[in-house]
Motif scaffolding. Structure first.
Motif, PDB file in Angstrom:
ATOM      1  N   SER A 185     -57.873 -35.041 -34.244  1.00  0.00           N
ATOM      2  CA  SER A 185     -58.996 -35.632 -34.981  1.00  0.00           C
ATOM      3  C   SER A 185     -58.664 -35.493 -36.465  1.00  0.00           C
ATOM      4  CB  SER A 185     -60.280 -34.881 -34.651  1.00  0.00           C
ATOM      5  OG  SER A 185     -60.237 -33.599 -35.221  1.00  0.00           O
ATOM      6  N   GLY A 186     -59.602 -35.783 -37.328  1.00  0.00           N
ATOM      7  CA  GLY A 186     -59.320 -35.604 -38.759  1.00  0.00           C
ATOM      8  C   GLY A 186     -59.778 -34.252 -39.258  1.00  0.00           C
ATOM      9  N   GLY A 187     -60.227 -33.375 -38.338  1.00  0.00           N
ATOM     10  CA  GLY A 187     -60.831 -32.097 -38.733  1.00  0.00           C
ATOM     11  C   GLY A 187     -59.812 -31.013 -39.047  1.00  0.00           C
ATOM     12  N   ILE A 188     -60.300 -29.802 -39.143  1.00  0.00           N
ATOM     13  CA  ILE A 188     -59.441 -28.669 -39.509  1.00  0.00           C
ATOM     14  C   ILE A 188     -58.692 -28.138 -38.295  1.00  0.00           C
ATOM     15  CG2 ILE A 188     -59.504 -26.247 -40.298  1.00  0.00           C
ATOM     16  CD1 ILE A 188     -61.872 -27.043 -42.099  1.00  0.00           C
ATOM     17  N   ASP A 189     -59.354 -28.158 -37.133  1.00  0.00           N
ATOM     18  CA  ASP A 189     -58.831 -27.418 -35.985  1.00  0.00           C
ATOM     19  C   ASP A 189     -57.624 -28.053 -35.292  1.00  0.00           C
ATOM     20  OD1 ASP A 189     -60.936 -25.677 -36.460  1.00  0.00           O
ATOM     21  OD2 ASP A 189     -62.283 -26.807 -35.158  1.00  0.00           O
ATOM     22  N   SER A 190     -57.751 -29.334 -34.964  1.00  0.00           N
ATOM     23  CA  SER A 190     -56.703 -29.903 -34.114  1.00  0.00           C
ATOM     24  C   SER A 190     -55.310 -29.900 -34.757  1.00  0.00           C
ATOM     25  CB  SER A 190     -57.092 -31.285 -33.589  1.00  0.00           C
ATOM     26  OG  SER A 190     -57.581 -32.096 -34.611  1.00  0.00           O
ATOM     27  N   PRO A 191     -55.157 -30.093 -36.081  1.00  0.00           N
ATOM     28  CA  PRO A 191     -53.794 -29.975 -36.626  1.00  0.00           C
ATOM     29  C   PRO A 191     -53.227 -28.558 -36.470  1.00  0.00           C
ATOM     30  CG  PRO A 191     -55.274 -31.025 -38.223  1.00  0.00           C
ATOM     31  CD  PRO A 191     -56.128 -30.528 -37.119  1.00  0.00           C
ATOM     32  N   VAL A 192     -54.105 -27.551 -36.570  1.00  0.00           N
ATOM     33  CA  VAL A 192     -53.642 -26.164 -36.394  1.00  0.00           C
ATOM     34  C   VAL A 192     -53.214 -25.951 -34.936  1.00  0.00           C
ATOM     35  CG1 VAL A 192     -54.311 -23.727 -36.507  1.00  0.00           C
ATOM     36  CG2 VAL A 192     -55.108 -25.322 -38.260  1.00  0.00           C
ATOM     37  N   ALA A 193     -54.000 -26.502 -34.014  1.00  0.00           N
ATOM     38  CA  ALA A 193     -53.625 -26.409 -32.593  1.00  0.00           C
ATOM     39  C   ALA A 193     -52.263 -27.066 -32.377  1.00  0.00           C
ATOM     40  CB  ALA A 193     -54.694 -27.085 -31.729  1.00  0.00           C
ATOM     41  N   GLU A 324     -59.924 -17.472 -39.279  1.00  0.00           N
ATOM     42  CA  GLU A 324     -58.495 -17.390 -38.953  1.00  0.00           C
ATOM     43  C   GLU A 324     -57.871 -18.777 -38.915  1.00  0.00           C
ATOM     44  OE1 GLU A 324     -59.319 -15.042 -35.222  1.00  0.00           O
ATOM     45  OE2 GLU A 324     -57.210 -14.518 -35.524  1.00  0.00           O
ATOM     46  N   ILE A 325     -58.617 -19.717 -38.337  1.00  0.00           N
ATOM     47  CA  ILE A 325     -58.101 -21.087 -38.208  1.00  0.00           C
ATOM     48  C   ILE A 325     -57.909 -21.696 -39.595  1.00  0.00           C
ATOM     49  CG2 ILE A 325     -58.560 -23.384 -37.275  1.00  0.00           C
ATOM     50  CD1 ILE A 325     -60.321 -21.986 -35.125  1.00  0.00           C
ATOM     51  N   ILE A 326     -58.891 -21.459 -40.470  1.00  0.00           N
ATOM     52  CA  ILE A 326     -58.806 -22.011 -41.830  1.00  0.00           C
ATOM     53  C   ILE A 326     -57.615 -21.401 -42.579  1.00  0.00           C
ATOM     54  CG2 ILE A 326     -59.944 -22.003 -44.099  1.00  0.00           C
ATOM     55  CD1 ILE A 326     -62.592 -22.470 -42.638  1.00  0.00           C
ATOM     56  N   ARG A 327     -57.441 -20.095 -42.425  1.00  0.00           N
ATOM     57  CA  ARG A 327     -56.321 -19.423 -43.096  1.00  0.00           C
ATOM     58  C   ARG A 327     -54.986 -20.039 -42.664  1.00  0.00           C
ATOM     59  NH1 ARG A 327     -57.206 -13.938 -41.518  1.00  0.00           N
ATOM     60  NH2 ARG A 327     -59.351 -14.071 -42.206  1.00  0.00           N
ATOM     61  N   LEU A 328     -54.885 -20.249 -41.354  1.00  0.00           N
ATOM     62  CA  LEU A 328     -53.652 -20.830 -40.830  1.00  0.00           C
ATOM     63  C   LEU A 328     -53.472 -22.261 -41.347  1.00  0.00           C
ATOM     64  CD1 LEU A 328     -51.344 -20.004 -39.082  1.00  0.00           C
ATOM     65  CD2 LEU A 328     -52.682 -20.529 -37.053  1.00  0.00           C
ATOM     66  N   SER A 329     -54.564 -23.021 -41.408  1.00  0.00           N
ATOM     67  CA  SER A 329     -54.437 -24.411 -41.858  1.00  0.00           C
ATOM     68  C   SER A 329     -54.044 -24.453 -43.331  1.00  0.00           C
ATOM     69  CB  SER A 329     -55.721 -25.197 -41.596  1.00  0.00           C
ATOM     70  OG  SER A 329     -56.709 -24.865 -42.540  1.00  0.00           O
ATOM     71  N   GLU A 330     -54.496 -23.458 -44.103  1.00  0.00           N
ATOM     72  CA  GLU A 330     -54.080 -23.407 -45.508  1.00  0.00           C
ATOM     73  C   GLU A 330     -52.584 -23.123 -45.587  1.00  0.00           C
ATOM     74  OE1 GLU A 330     -58.178 -21.818 -47.638  1.00  0.00           O
ATOM     75  OE2 GLU A 330     -56.774 -20.359 -46.826  1.00  0.00           O
ATOM     76  N   ARG A 331     -52.150 -22.199 -44.734  1.00  0.00           N
ATOM     77  CA  ARG A 331     -50.737 -21.808 -44.775  1.00  0.00           C
ATOM     78  C   ARG A 331     -49.808 -22.955 -44.390  1.00  0.00           C
ATOM     79  NH1 ARG A 331     -49.256 -17.255 -40.966  1.00  0.00           N
ATOM     80  NH2 ARG A 331     -47.745 -18.756 -40.230  1.00  0.00           N
ATOM     81  N   ILE A 332     -50.218 -23.742 -43.409  1.00  0.00           N
ATOM     82  CA  ILE A 332     -49.305 -24.806 -42.948  1.00  0.00           C
ATOM     83  C   ILE A 332     -49.505 -26.107 -43.728  1.00  0.00           C
ATOM     84  CG2 ILE A 332     -49.143 -23.779 -40.642  1.00  0.00           C
ATOM     85  CD1 ILE A 332     -50.965 -26.014 -39.616  1.00  0.00           C
ATOM     86  N   GLY A 333     -50.455 -26.113 -44.655  1.00  0.00           N
ATOM     87  CA  GLY A 333     -50.605 -27.275 -45.543  1.00  0.00           C
ATOM     88  C   GLY A 333     -51.442 -28.413 -44.980  1.00  0.00           C
ATOM     89  N   THR A 334     -52.199 -28.177 -43.900  1.00  0.00           N
ATOM     90  CA  THR A 334     -53.056 -29.261 -43.382  1.00  0.00           C
ATOM     91  C   THR A 334     -54.477 -29.169 -43.946  1.00  0.00           C
ATOM     92  OG1 THR A 334     -53.535 -27.945 -41.399  1.00  0.00           O
ATOM     93  CG2 THR A 334     -51.780 -29.577 -41.229  1.00  0.00           C
ATOM     94  N   TYR A 335     -54.863 -28.000 -44.444  1.00  0.00           N
ATOM     95  CA  TYR A 335     -56.250 -27.785 -44.885  1.00  0.00           C
ATOM     96  C   TYR A 335     -56.683 -28.804 -45.934  1.00  0.00           C
ATOM     97  CZ  TYR A 335     -60.426 -25.381 -46.558  1.00  0.00           C
ATOM     98  OH  TYR A 335     -61.719 -25.079 -46.914  1.00  0.00           O
ATOM     99  N   GLU A 336     -55.826 -28.971 -46.953  1.00  0.00           N
ATOM    100  CA  GLU A 336     -56.240 -29.853 -48.049  1.00  0.00           C
ATOM    101  C   GLU A 336     -56.398 -31.302 -47.595  1.00  0.00           C
ATOM    102  OE1 GLU A 336     -52.087 -30.454 -50.421  1.00  0.00           O
ATOM    103  OE2 GLU A 336     -52.948 -28.434 -50.399  1.00  0.00           O
TER     104      GLU A 336
END
Ligand code: ATP
Ligand code: MG
Length: 403
Positions: A185-193, A324-336
């Motif tokens: 999706s365009g959300g925070i979670d699925s790119p981290v998954a 935790e999910i947000i932290r990971l998404s920031e680290r992998i560069g998908t959060y922004e």
């Protein structure tokens, strides 16, 4: 001082025999691809590790891309010296003097691979430790918790020194554990998954459902950007299947707009994702679901939705909490990318009180009264467009037919 080479240690302690060989070969390939823009590098694989000779290239250029390659447990910049005692001492002192901030304590650990070297390990430790103590005023030896552990490897062709060990991304090279379809999706979670699935060695086929024109073209571009970001970790383009869901949603909402609407819609999405997975040789579906986040992510909801398909559904985030999910998404560069505004297909026709406790029997009997549903799913699949999301390309992504 620029290091002469980088020592890369390959991970996964559990692998043995042929699996390990396959694993190491795949990691080497991914390393070469990640560093493809530096033709001067030379690679020397050894058991369990790879030496990358820099040939003048700066270490800082390659440390970033190397840290993103799955299957690496750690890596170190390594300085070389010839075997004369004076050369060893000069290298050890030079390295220690260049450190910032200046260390207060240190320890030398020598490994003598070349057993015929005239000094033994004990003598070498004393030789190197002594010259460091004389050259760096105020520094002390601490064998338990030193600021710096200077490691020296004495080999027949020369000596290697290093003191810095950077943790690698770990996991398995992408593709070595098969393939899965990521519901993106365009959300925070699925790119981290998706990232976690790739880290565990899964190659991804991303599947995105949109409700164009109710959801905007900009929302679709955002999903493409997320897939492009994921492709950096995949080591190649990620295929993104864009499924038009508007007609199916409209028909479903006309037939029923109650509290089970989302459950029914999600079951259709699952069935479509499962067929796209199967058509592309993927053995599982990956989602960004996390227990309790929304009405469709309670246990009864997830069960009722999951029961629509037989293919295994992997939920890497199921027991992770949002921070935790947000932290990971920031680290992998998908959060922004994820936090940019977008519309999701699931919010179209969203009932005011989506069910958190759907009963499978009830849901199934409702589907029995929707004989057109199968055709609507077939039609969505037929109209699916596949995009090759590639980190290297910023303009229009290549399109291809679905199957
Ligand atoms: P996300 O942040 O990943 O959007 P979420 O917490 O917003 O997740 P939901 O919107 O309920 O949760 O979605 C749960 C999961 O369902 C998502 O993580 C994703 O795997 C899948 N999903 C939701 N919407 C879509 C969509 N439009 N296309 C593909 N998959 C989707
Ligand atoms: Mg969402």
């Amino acid at each position: 001082m620029n290091p002469e080479l980088v020592l890369v240690r390959l991970g996964e302690l559990t692998l043995k025999g042929r699996n390990r060989q396959r694993f190491e070969r795949a990691v080497l390939q991914h390393i070469k691809r990640a560093l493809g823009e530096f033709p001067e590098l030379e690679y020397k694989p050894e058991f369990g590790r790879v030496k990358i000779y820099l040939n003048g290239r700066s270490y800082s250029d390659i440390a970033g891309p190397l840290a993103a390659v799955f299957g690496i447990s750690s890596f170190s910049p390594v300085y070389a010296a010839s075997l004369e005692p004076e050369a060893l001492q000069a290298a050890a002192v030079g390295l220690m003097q260049a450190l910032e901030p200046a260390p207060r304590t240190f320890k030398v650990s020598v490994r003598r691979v070349n057993k015929s070297y005239p000094y033994d390990t004990h003598e070498l430790n004393r030789l190197l430790g002594g010259c460091i103590l004389r050259a760096l005023p105020g520094i002390k030896v601490d064998v338990h918790r030193p600021d710096i552990e200077l490691k020296a490897e004495i080999r027949s062709e020369g000596a290697l020194f290093y003191h810095q060990v950077t943790e690698g991304a770990g996991g398995f090279p992408v593709g070595t554990n098969g393939k899965a379809a990521l519901m993106l999706s365009g959300g925070i979670d699925s790119p981290v998954a998706g990232y976690l699935a790739m880290r565990q060695g899964l190659e991804l086929e991303a599947v995105h459902f949109h409700s164009y024109p109710y959801t905007s073209e900009r929302s679709q571009d955002k999903v493409k950007d997320l897939a492009r970001k994921l492709s950096q970790y995949a080591g190649g383009p990620v295929r993104l299947h864009m499924v038009p869901l508007t007609d199916l949603q409209t028909a479903m909402h006309r037939a029923y707009g109650g509290n089970l609407y989302i459950t029914l819609l999600r079951r259709s999405m699952m069935r479509i994702a499962a067929r796209i997975a199967e058509a592309n040789g993927a053995g599982a579906i990956v989602t960004g679901e996390s227990l309790g986040q929304v009405a469709s992510q309670t246990l009864p909801s997830m069960n009722a939705i999951n029961a629509a398909v037989r293919i295994p559904v992997i939920r890497p985030l199921v027991c992770m909490e949002k921070r935790e999910i947000i932290r990971l998404s920031e680290r992998i560069g998908t959060y922004e990318i994820s936090i940019l505004p977008h519309e999701d297909c699931c919010t179209l026709f969203l009932p005011p009180n989506p069910s958190t406790n759907p009963k499978l029997k009830v849901v199934e009997s409702m589907e029995d009264k929707m004989p057109w549903l199968k055709e609507a799913e077939d039609s969505a699949i037929l109209r699916t467009e596949t995009v090759h999301a590639d980190a290297e390309r910023t303009e229009d992504d290549a399109l291809s037919a679905f199957f």
